[in-house]
Write a protein that holds these residues in place. Structure first.
Motif: not given
Length: 448
Positions: A137-138, A148-151, A209-213, A217-218
């Motif tokens: 999501d992040a 997305s290829e997934g989390g 998880a949010e930081a990794i996501g 993305g960035e």
């Protein structure tokens, strides 16, 4: 899954059975593990996998002849058959003058070092699903991300036990936790992909998880619109994500088997300066919670911190007992093994100490160069040291990172690369092999 105590008892038992069957010497390794992983894609659950296994490997000696066998059947009847079969195989094997157990006088005795490698926690599918969803999501929330290829998220625990017939038996447990995300940015043929992940022994040390996501993305968005780069000789700067690979090539060149077989480009380098003065590379198997920490090596020898490169000088090979005998040296406590075959040699938590320059200073003096964030292919010759790999990253212009670059090849020779290497001061312990940002001057870059 087997406990640490049960695993140690199993390897002691099979070694005793081998001796009873007539083996002159024997050692055994048991690896038991369990894992749970969850993957999601486009906010929907995609896969849940759970596995649990235990496998035992036995190596027996009949004089200078040896054989190795393995099994996942740990019943008493199967183990008797395993010991007898291994001995029969050993008696038909060719003699190996270097084969044998580690020197008895060097075995680890007393308490096994406690390295806090197992958090003892139990992950649930729900918790891992939530973590994987949060990462994806992040990543998808970053402007410019289009697919997305997934989390993913996983948790695992394993127990390793080793025993020898001449006096060693030990076992330890490790846990591991991981979160990742992989996404695409852009549209059509201009799409670019990137990812991010983090792994830790303890769940509490795992990055959010949010930081990794967000990072995934960035990174993907930053790669949009890659430019072409003219071929030429220029400074190449390796991002920390890929800098550890340089150390990996060093490890392959100083492993005992490579030296004994005379297949290393560093064959005559022991005791010589192969990096610039000030460069130090350390192997530290006793780092608490380290991703490659271990309280003893694959032959039951004690382990300790070792400066492989000290002020630019190569101080030691990585030796297990067989290659040490062949080279008339002592083993260094770097034996590594699985359940099949004889031990090899490898590092634990390997890292290059930080340099004195900041990241900004390291690239600030570069008028035209390449900053590499991804390496492609395996174009490294361990015999000659020749290095040629595909790469992607960013152009450095007048001391600043500017446009993304892809589809280039970087080339040199590892001897020259080691000598020309300058580390930044931004070392962080994130992987099994860690290095700060590295600048290597004078590399060939093939672009347009």
């Amino acid at each position: 899954m087997l406990t640490v105590e049960q695993a140690r008892e199993r390897v002691e038992d099979i070694v005793a059975r081998a001796r009873t069957a007539g083996a002159d010497a024997a050692d055994a390794v048991l690896i038991a593990d369990q894992s749970l992983s969850v993957s999601v894609r486009m906010a929907a659950l995609e896969d849940v996998e759970r596995s649990e296994s235990a496998e035992l490997g036995l190596r027996v000696f009949s004089g200078k002849r040896s054989a190795s066998v393995s099994t996942s059947d740990l019943s008493s009847e199967s183990l008797d058959v395993l010991a007898e079969r291994a001995l029969a195989m050993a008696r038909e094997a060719p003699e190996d003058p270097w084969a044998g157990l580690a020197p008895e006088a060097r075995l680890l005795h007393g308490a096994i070092p406690q390295l806090d490698l197992d958090d003892g926690g139990e992950a649930t599918p729900q918790a891992l699903r939530d973590r994987a969803l949060a990462a994806e999501d992040a990543a998808r929330a970053v402007p410019g991300v289009t697919n997305s290829e997934g989390g993913g998220a996983s948790a695992a625990r394993s127990v390793t036990a080793i025993a020898t017939s001449h006096g060693f038996a030990g076992a330890y447990a490790v846990s591991s936790h991981m979160v990742s995300a992989s996404v695409l940015a852009g549209e059509g043929e201009g799409k670019e992909r990137d990812h991010a992940w983090h792994s830790a022994r303890h769940a509490a040390a795992l990055e959010s998880a949010e930081a990794i996501g967000r990072q995934a993305g960035e990174r993907a968005v930053a790669r949009l619109g890659p430019a072409k780069i003219a071929s030429g000789t220029m400074p190449v700067v390796f991002d920390r994500r890929v800098a550890g690979g340089i150390l990996g090539h060093l490890v392959g060149a100083i492993a005992g088997a490579s030296i004994a077989r005379k297949t290393s480009f560093l064959l005559d380098a022991l005791g010589k300066e192969i990096f610039a003065k000030g460069i130090t590379i350390v192997d530290d198997p006793l780092r608490p919670r380290g991703l490659r920490s271990r309280p003893f090596d694959g032959e039951g020898l004690p382990v300790s911190e070792l400066r492989l490169i000290d002020d630019g000088v190569l101080t030691s090979w990585l030796l297990e007992s067989a290659s040490a005998r062949q080279l008339r040296l002592e083993p260094t406590g770097h034996a590594v093994r699985g359940v099949g075959g004889a031990p090899g040699a490898g590092p634990s938590n390997l890292y290059m100490e930080a340099g004195n320059e900041s990241f900004a200073a390291l690239i600030g003096a570069i008028d035209h160069g390449l900053y590499v964030t991804e390496l492609i292919g395996q174009g490294v010759n361990g015999v000659t040291g020749d290095y040629s790999r595909g790469a992607a990253g960013y152009l450095i212009e007048k001391g600043e990172l500017t446009r993304p670059v892809s589809e280039v090849t970087i080339a040199s020779n590892l001897k020259d690369m080691f000598r020309a290497l300058t580390p930044a001061n931004d070392l962080e312990f994130r992987y099994g092999i860690n290095a700060p940002t590295l600048r290597i001057d004078g590399m060939m870059v093939a672009g347009d």
